[in-house]
Scaffold this motif. Structure first.
Motif, mmCIF file in Angstrom:
data_model
loop_
_atom_site.group_PDB
_atom_site.id
_atom_site.type_symbol
_atom_site.label_atom_id
_atom_site.label_comp_id
_atom_site.label_asym_id
_atom_site.label_seq_id
_atom_site.Cartn_x
_atom_site.Cartn_y
_atom_site.Cartn_z
ATOM 1 N N ALA A 47 -2.835 -13.981 -16.165
ATOM 2 C CA ALA A 47 -1.814 -14.914 -15.674
ATOM 3 C C ALA A 47 -0.728 -14.177 -14.884
ATOM 4 N N MET A 48 -0.435 -12.934 -15.257
ATOM 5 C CA MET A 48 0.564 -12.153 -14.526
ATOM 6 C C MET A 48 -0.021 -11.519 -13.254
ATOM 7 N N PHE A 49 -1.325 -11.176 -13.317
ATOM 8 C CA PHE A 49 -1.933 -10.444 -12.210
ATOM 9 C C PHE A 49 -2.405 -11.349 -11.064
ATOM 10 N N ILE A 50 -2.948 -12.513 -11.393
ATOM 11 C CA ILE A 50 -3.544 -13.378 -10.352
ATOM 12 C C ILE A 50 -2.552 -13.773 -9.255
ATOM 13 N N PRO A 51 -1.310 -14.193 -9.582
ATOM 14 C CA PRO A 51 -0.367 -14.515 -8.496
ATOM 15 C C PRO A 51 -0.098 -13.323 -7.579
ATOM 16 N N ILE A 52 -0.027 -12.126 -8.150
ATOM 17 C CA ILE A 52 0.184 -10.925 -7.336
ATOM 18 C C ILE A 52 -1.019 -10.687 -6.428
ATOM 19 N N LEU A 53 -2.224 -10.885 -6.972
ATOM 20 C CA LEU A 53 -3.436 -10.704 -6.188
ATOM 21 C C LEU A 53 -3.497 -11.706 -5.026
ATOM 22 N N ILE A 54 -3.104 -12.951 -5.291
ATOM 23 C CA ILE A 54 -3.107 -13.976 -4.232
ATOM 24 C C ILE A 54 -2.132 -13.597 -3.118
ATOM 25 N N LYS A 55 -0.940 -13.144 -3.508
ATOM 26 C CA LYS A 55 0.051 -12.721 -2.499
ATOM 27 C C LYS A 55 -0.454 -11.530 -1.688
ATOM 28 N N PHE A 56 -1.168 -10.621 -2.371
ATOM 29 C CA PHE A 56 -1.700 -9.457 -1.674
ATOM 30 C C PHE A 56 -2.720 -9.879 -0.612
ATOM 31 N N PHE A 57 -3.602 -10.811 -0.950
ATOM 32 C CA PHE A 57 -4.598 -11.277 0.017
ATOM 33 C C PHE A 57 -3.945 -12.007 1.195
ATOM 34 N N ARG A 58 -2.846 -12.694 0.905
ATOM 35 C CA ARG A 58 -2.187 -13.462 1.967
ATOM 36 C C ARG A 58 -1.337 -12.582 2.890
ATOM 37 N N THR A 59 -0.623 -11.616 2.271
ATOM 38 C CA THR A 59 0.355 -10.847 3.044
ATOM 39 C C THR A 59 -0.011 -9.378 3.185
ATOM 40 N N GLY A 60 -0.905 -8.888 2.362
ATOM 41 C CA GLY A 60 -1.224 -7.466 2.374
ATOM 42 C C GLY A 60 -0.168 -6.632 1.682
ATOM 43 N N LEU A 61 0.776 -7.295 0.980
ATOM 44 C CA LEU A 61 1.857 -6.599 0.279
ATOM 45 C C LEU A 61 1.807 -6.903 -1.218
ATOM 46 N N VAL A 62 2.399 -5.976 -1.997
ATOM 47 C CA VAL A 62 2.537 -6.182 -3.443
ATOM 48 C C VAL A 62 4.035 -6.203 -3.757
ATOM 49 N N PRO A 63 4.630 -7.396 -3.780
ATOM 50 C CA PRO A 63 6.088 -7.463 -3.915
ATOM 51 C C PRO A 63 6.597 -7.225 -5.344
ATOM 52 N N ASN A 64 5.728 -7.417 -6.346
ATOM 53 C CA ASN A 64 6.195 -7.365 -7.745
ATOM 54 C C ASN A 64 5.489 -6.232 -8.501
ATOM 55 N N PHE A 65 5.883 -5.011 -8.182
ATOM 56 C CA PHE A 65 5.259 -3.871 -8.842
ATOM 57 C C PHE A 65 5.500 -3.842 -10.355
ATOM 58 N N PRO A 66 6.717 -4.141 -10.843
ATOM 59 C CA PRO A 66 6.911 -4.127 -12.306
ATOM 60 C C PRO A 66 5.970 -5.092 -13.035
ATOM 61 N N THR A 67 5.783 -6.306 -12.476
ATOM 62 C CA THR A 67 4.871 -7.273 -13.093
ATOM 63 C C THR A 67 3.440 -6.746 -13.082
ATOM 64 N N LEU A 68 3.057 -6.106 -11.981
ATOM 65 C CA LEU A 68 1.712 -5.544 -11.883
ATOM 66 C C LEU A 68 1.498 -4.450 -12.931
ATOM 67 N N ILE A 69 2.505 -3.601 -13.088
ATOM 68 C CA ILE A 69 2.385 -2.509 -14.063
ATOM 69 C C ILE A 69 2.286 -3.051 -15.483
ATOM 70 N N VAL A 70 3.148 -4.051 -15.791
ATOM 71 C CA VAL A 70 3.121 -4.647 -17.139
ATOM 72 C C VAL A 70 1.770 -5.296 -17.403
ATOM 73 N N SER A 71 1.243 -6.030 -16.427
ATOM 74 C CA SER A 71 -0.065 -6.679 -16.622
ATOM 75 C C SER A 71 -1.163 -5.637 -16.831
ATOM 76 N N GLY A 72 -1.049 -4.502 -16.157
ATOM 77 C CA GLY A 72 -2.033 -3.438 -16.344
ATOM 78 C C GLY A 72 -1.998 -2.869 -17.746
ATOM 79 N N PHE A 73 -0.778 -2.650 -18.278
ATOM 80 C CA PHE A 73 -0.656 -2.132 -19.649
ATOM 81 C C PHE A 73 -1.151 -3.149 -20.672
ATOM 82 N N ILE A 74 -0.886 -4.424 -20.435
ATOM 83 C CA ILE A 74 -1.374 -5.460 -21.360
ATOM 84 C C ILE A 74 -2.899 -5.506 -21.347
ATOM 85 N N ALA A 75 -3.495 -5.400 -20.156
ATOM 86 C CA ALA A 75 -4.952 -5.384 -20.066
ATOM 87 C C ALA A 75 -5.529 -4.169 -20.769
ATOM 88 N N LEU A 76 -4.865 -3.034 -20.628
ATOM 89 C CA LEU A 76 -5.310 -1.813 -21.318
ATOM 90 C C LEU A 76 -5.233 -1.992 -22.830
#
Length: 247
Positions: free
Chosen positions: A164-193
């Motif tokens: 739920a935290m990663f998918i919105p970031i992934l959608i934005k990345f496909f649309r803009t080629g940017l990752v605007p929310n690095f802290p959210t991405l990092i937190v989602s990665g640790f939760i997945a781990l």
């Protein structure tokens, strides 16, 4: 070893414990009546001793602690455990003891009449605090005996949160080629781990539980075999004594 042991855990049962001990002594005079006092402040221990019970103490509060101590300390062919509040009628004691001693039943259901507490005797249960203890115990037992279900479920929940935290970031990345929310991405990665770790913890513990179950079943089989061997030796010794007697 006692033939019949009547076990009565008590906490402030001064109103009823004397009657309970007397009733069980009348119904099962050959039984040893044990009263385990759990820090009572109303003279329960003295009243039980006066009625003829063997009184012992468990100072760690809680009925579970009392029950553990009773079965650890007392060795008997037949155990009957009742409460000290006079809610279990002693009239069924002879029937229950006979099922164990005469018919060699390990587990048998005997329907009895449950009585209300006598006037002046109060329940020690608290709906909310004891309810929470029961829920915690259920959770702990589920974790210990069904670790894959517990940790696997926890892993699934954490994966859903991470997704739920990663998918919105992934959608934005496909649309803009940017990752605007690095802290959210990092937190989602640790939760997945953490979810992956939880899954493998459940897998390892489930394997350990299964091996413990197999070892327990193996020990039961060994005990049954040892019991058969002892019975055979006992019969052989008895036959030898009879033959010597004839000679």
């Amino acid at each position: 070893m006692d033939k019949i042991a009547v076990l009565i855990p008590c906490y402030n049962e001064g109103e009823t414990v004397e009657k309970v001990v007397t009733d069980w002594k009348r119904e099962l005079p050959e039984a040893v009546i044990y009263v385990y006092d759990n820090n009572s402040s109303d003279g329960t221990a003295a009243l039980a001793e006066r009625a003829g019970a063997v009184v012992r103490h468990e100072y760690q509060q809680g009925k579970g602690n009392v029950i553990r101590r009773m079965f650890r300390e007392i060795d008997a062919e037949c155990y009957i455990m009742v409460d000290g509040d006079d809610t279990y009628p002693a009239e069924y004691g002879r029937q229950m003891a006979a099922l164990v001693l005469e018919k060699n039943m390990r587990i048998e259901n005997v329907i009895i009449e449950y009585r209300d507490r006598p006037e002046g005797s109060e329940s020690k249960l608290n709906t909310y605090s004891d309810g929470m203890k029961v829920l915690r115990t259920i959770g702990r037992l589920y974790k210990n005996y069904r670790p894959m279900g517990f940790f696997g479920g926890l892993s699934a929940v954490m994966l859903l949160v991470a997704a739920a935290m990663f998918i919105p970031i992934l959608i934005k990345f496909f649309r803009t080629g940017l990752v605007p929310n690095f802290p959210t991405l990092i937190v989602s990665g640790f939760i997945a781990l953490a979810a992956i770790v939880s899954f493998f913890v459940g897998l390892i513990l489930a394997t350990i539980v299964e091996k413990d179950r197999q070892a327990f079943e193996f020990r039961l089989v060994m005990i049954e075999e040892l019991k058969k061997q002892l019975l055979c030796k006992s019969k052989g010794t008895s036959l030898l004594f009879l033959q010597n007697g004839k000679v």
